[in-house]
Scaffold this active site. Structure first.
Site, mmCIF file in Angstrom:
data_model
loop_
_atom_site.group_PDB
_atom_site.id
_atom_site.type_symbol
_atom_site.label_atom_id
_atom_site.label_comp_id
_atom_site.label_asym_id
_atom_site.label_seq_id
_atom_site.Cartn_x
_atom_site.Cartn_y
_atom_site.Cartn_z
ATOM 1 N N THR A 1 -23.685 4.905 -26.630
ATOM 2 C CA THR A 1 -22.953 4.906 -25.355
ATOM 3 C C THR A 1 -22.892 6.304 -24.747
ATOM 4 O OG1 THR A 1 -20.827 5.145 -26.482
ATOM 5 C CG2 THR A 1 -21.501 2.910 -25.922
ATOM 6 N N GLY A 2 -23.193 7.327 -25.528
ATOM 7 C CA GLY A 2 -23.150 8.704 -25.028
ATOM 8 C C GLY A 2 -24.402 9.038 -24.233
ATOM 9 N N VAL B 1 -23.011 7.925 -37.452
ATOM 10 C CA VAL B 1 -22.131 8.315 -38.564
ATOM 11 C C VAL B 1 -21.697 7.140 -39.433
ATOM 12 C CG1 VAL B 1 -21.291 10.411 -37.441
ATOM 13 C CG2 VAL B 1 -20.009 8.282 -37.156
ATOM 14 N N GLY C 1 -15.212 11.531 -46.720
ATOM 15 C CA GLY C 1 -15.924 11.952 -47.933
ATOM 16 C C GLY C 1 -16.522 13.344 -47.743
ATOM 17 N N ALA D 1 -9.753 10.461 -33.571
ATOM 18 C CA ALA D 1 -9.357 9.942 -32.269
ATOM 19 C C ALA D 1 -8.843 8.525 -32.471
ATOM 20 C CB ALA D 1 -10.557 9.925 -31.326
ATOM 21 N N TYR E 1 -11.941 -3.312 -31.631
ATOM 22 C CA TYR E 1 -11.635 -1.895 -31.358
ATOM 23 C C TYR E 1 -10.282 -1.542 -31.972
ATOM 24 C CZ TYR E 1 -10.934 2.369 -28.560
ATOM 25 O OH TYR E 1 -10.712 3.662 -28.136
ATOM 26 N N LYS F 1 -9.572 1.009 -35.163
ATOM 27 C CA LYS F 1 -8.778 2.231 -35.024
ATOM 28 C C LYS F 1 -7.559 2.209 -35.951
ATOM 29 C CE LYS F 1 -11.070 4.423 -31.701
ATOM 30 N NZ LYS F 1 -11.598 5.789 -31.821
ATOM 31 N N THR G 1 -7.392 8.099 -20.405
ATOM 32 C CA THR G 1 -7.800 9.437 -19.971
ATOM 33 C C THR G 1 -8.975 9.302 -19.010
ATOM 34 O OG1 THR G 1 -7.067 10.339 -22.081
ATOM 35 C CG2 THR G 1 -8.581 11.696 -20.815
ATOM 36 N N ARG H 1 -14.434 0.793 -17.140
ATOM 37 C CA ARG H 1 -13.016 1.157 -17.122
ATOM 38 C C ARG H 1 -12.561 1.351 -15.688
ATOM 39 N NH1 ARG H 1 -12.361 5.287 -22.112
ATOM 40 N NH2 ARG H 1 -14.481 5.895 -21.596
HETATM 41 N N1 UDP Z 1 -9.033 -3.215 -14.457
HETATM 42 C C1 UDP Z 1 -9.095 -3.767 -13.185
HETATM 43 N N2 UDP Z 1 -10.294 -3.759 -12.530
HETATM 44 C C2 UDP Z 1 -11.426 -3.221 -13.046
HETATM 45 C C3 UDP Z 1 -11.357 -2.648 -14.341
HETATM 46 C C4 UDP Z 1 -10.139 -2.670 -15.021
HETATM 47 O O1 UDP Z 1 -8.089 -4.265 -12.657
HETATM 48 O O2 UDP Z 1 -12.475 -3.269 -12.369
HETATM 49 C C5 UDP Z 1 -7.743 -3.213 -15.165
HETATM 50 C C6 UDP Z 1 -7.800 -3.753 -16.595
HETATM 51 O O3 UDP Z 1 -7.663 -5.155 -16.610
HETATM 52 C C7 UDP Z 1 -6.620 -3.042 -17.229
HETATM 53 C C8 UDP Z 1 -6.561 -1.710 -16.478
HETATM 54 O O4 UDP Z 1 -7.324 -1.880 -15.291
HETATM 55 O O5 UDP Z 1 -5.419 -3.742 -16.979
HETATM 56 C C9 UDP Z 1 -7.155 -0.562 -17.271
HETATM 57 O O6 UDP Z 1 -8.404 -0.978 -17.748
HETATM 58 P P1 UDP Z 1 -9.408 -0.034 -18.521
HETATM 59 O O7 UDP Z 1 -10.594 -0.859 -18.911
HETATM 60 O O8 UDP Z 1 -9.644 1.191 -17.740
HETATM 61 O O9 UDP Z 1 -8.619 0.451 -19.819
HETATM 62 P P2 UDP Z 1 -7.664 -0.272 -20.898
HETATM 63 O O10 UDP Z 1 -7.480 -1.719 -20.578
HETATM 64 O O11 UDP Z 1 -8.379 -0.055 -22.173
HETATM 65 O O12 UDP Z 1 -6.425 0.482 -20.761
#
Ligand code: UDP
Length: 321
Positions: free
Chosen positions: A36-37, A58, A103, A115, A146, A150, A176, A187
């Site tokens: 993904t990077g 890793v 390790g 993280a 996920y 974590k 962030t 996101r």
């Molecule tokens: N979200 C949204 N529209 C988008 C993408 C995300 O409304 O196009 C909403 C998502 O459902 C969540 C919030 O924005 O409630 C933050 O989503 P993100 O994927 O950024 O992070 P996370 O859910 O992991 O906090």
């Protein structure tokens, strides 16, 4: 010269950490499998003598020659659409990956910082979230790959601390944003800005009443750097407590970008947390840390970054794996 291994170095947070440690005079051993990077995030560091890059997953045995002072484990898919597409890799990097790194730390006498995430609190029933809250996670839901990776990562890290005396630190990172997020990672920050730049309507999932609290990347990196050098071994929330609904956030992005698009509504993803806000009392008292960059300022910088990306980035479809 102190030597630090940074996993996930070509990612959003990993690449900013590389910059910070280089600035502080460290030798940086950057590791990433580039799933993904993106090397573009760290290519400016390649000419430096105190920077080396290893294309390595890793989740397989990790070898680093020479001495090692610190390990920063930031490798993991981090956006819901990524970890839903590569759930097994997500689980592996949070379990086998950290096992390998602990390790290595034991062998080298290195301090490890992992993280972790606000996702360990799941869809929280305690608000704002304090570090002593155990969380409300659905282990078999789509986000479980996920969240549980974590959570396991925190558990094995504490176990290595307790049973093998490995020096460990745990940061729980809240939402962030900033330059070097992938525009198509799904996101909400890159999604809304990308939509505005392409002239598309902004997609609000659910009714938009769910909340998030967005932290600018430089503030987060500062908090992490301070935590690494503190002597506190338990988890610490780092995030910006300024909470906003996703609807209001969409309006802010519309104003910021000057787009004449509207918002449209789509289904809320399963187990999408309804509220999220960090309690940062620990970070304040232990690290003397508070976020400095407000959302207006941070979003402006982030928007400029996305706006200046090459045009082809704008139309790239979400990554297929
Ligand atoms: N979200 C949204 N529209 C988008 C993408 C995300 O409304 O196009 C909403 C998502 O459902 C969540 C919030 O924005 O409630 C933050 O989503 P993100 O994927 O950024 O992070 P996370 O859910 O992991 O906090």
């Amino acid at each position: 010269m102190k030597r630090v291994l940074i996993t996930g170095a070509a990612g959003f947070l990993g690449s900013h950490l590389c910059d910070r440690f280089i600035k502080e005079g460290y030798h940086v051993i950057a590791m990433d499998n580039l799933i993904t990077g993106d090397l573009a995030n760290i290519e400016h560091l390649f000419p430096l003598e105190n920077f080396e890059f290893h294309n390595h997953d890793v989740s397989n045995f990790v070898h680093v020659s020479g001495k090692l002072d610190y390990i920063m484990h930031f490798a993991s898919p981090a956006s819901p659409i990524d970890y839903l597409k590569i759930p097994i890799q997500t689980l592996k990097v949070g379990s086998l990956g950290i096992h390998n790194l602990l390790g290595l730390a034991k062998e080298k006498g290195a301090r490890v910082l992992i993280a972790s995430t606000s996702e360990v609190y799941g869809d929280p029933l305690v608000h704002p979230q304090t570090e002593d809250y155990f969380g409300n996670v659905n282990p078999i839901g789509p986000r479980g790959v996920y969240d549980e990776a974590k959570r396991f990562q925190e558990a094995i890290t504490m176990a290595y601390h307790t049973y093998h005396n490995v020096e460990t630190r745990i940061v729980r990172i809240f939402n962030t944003y900033g330059p070097r997020m992938r525009l198509n990672d799904g996101r909400v920050v890159p999604a809304f800005i990308g939509q505005a730049l392409r002239g598309e309507d902004l997609t609000i999932f659910g009714d938009g009443s769910q909340t998030r609290s967005f932290c600018y990347v430089d503030d987060l990196i500062e908090g992490i750097y301070r935590l690494l050098h503190s002597d506190y071994i338990y988890p610490v929330n780092i995030g910006n407590p300024n909470e906003i609904t996703i609807s209001d956030f969409a309006e802010e992005i519309i104003k910021l970008t000057g787009t004449d698009q509207k918002v449209i509504y789509k289904d809320l993803p399963v187990n999408d947390p309804l509220q999220r806000q960090p309690n940062i009392d620990k970070a304040i008292s232990l690290l003397d840390w508070t976020p400095k960059v407000g959302r207006a300022e941070g979003m402006k910088i982030t928007y400029e970054y996305f706006k200046n990306l090459p045009k082809e980035e704008l139309v790239k479809m979400p990554k297929e794996f």
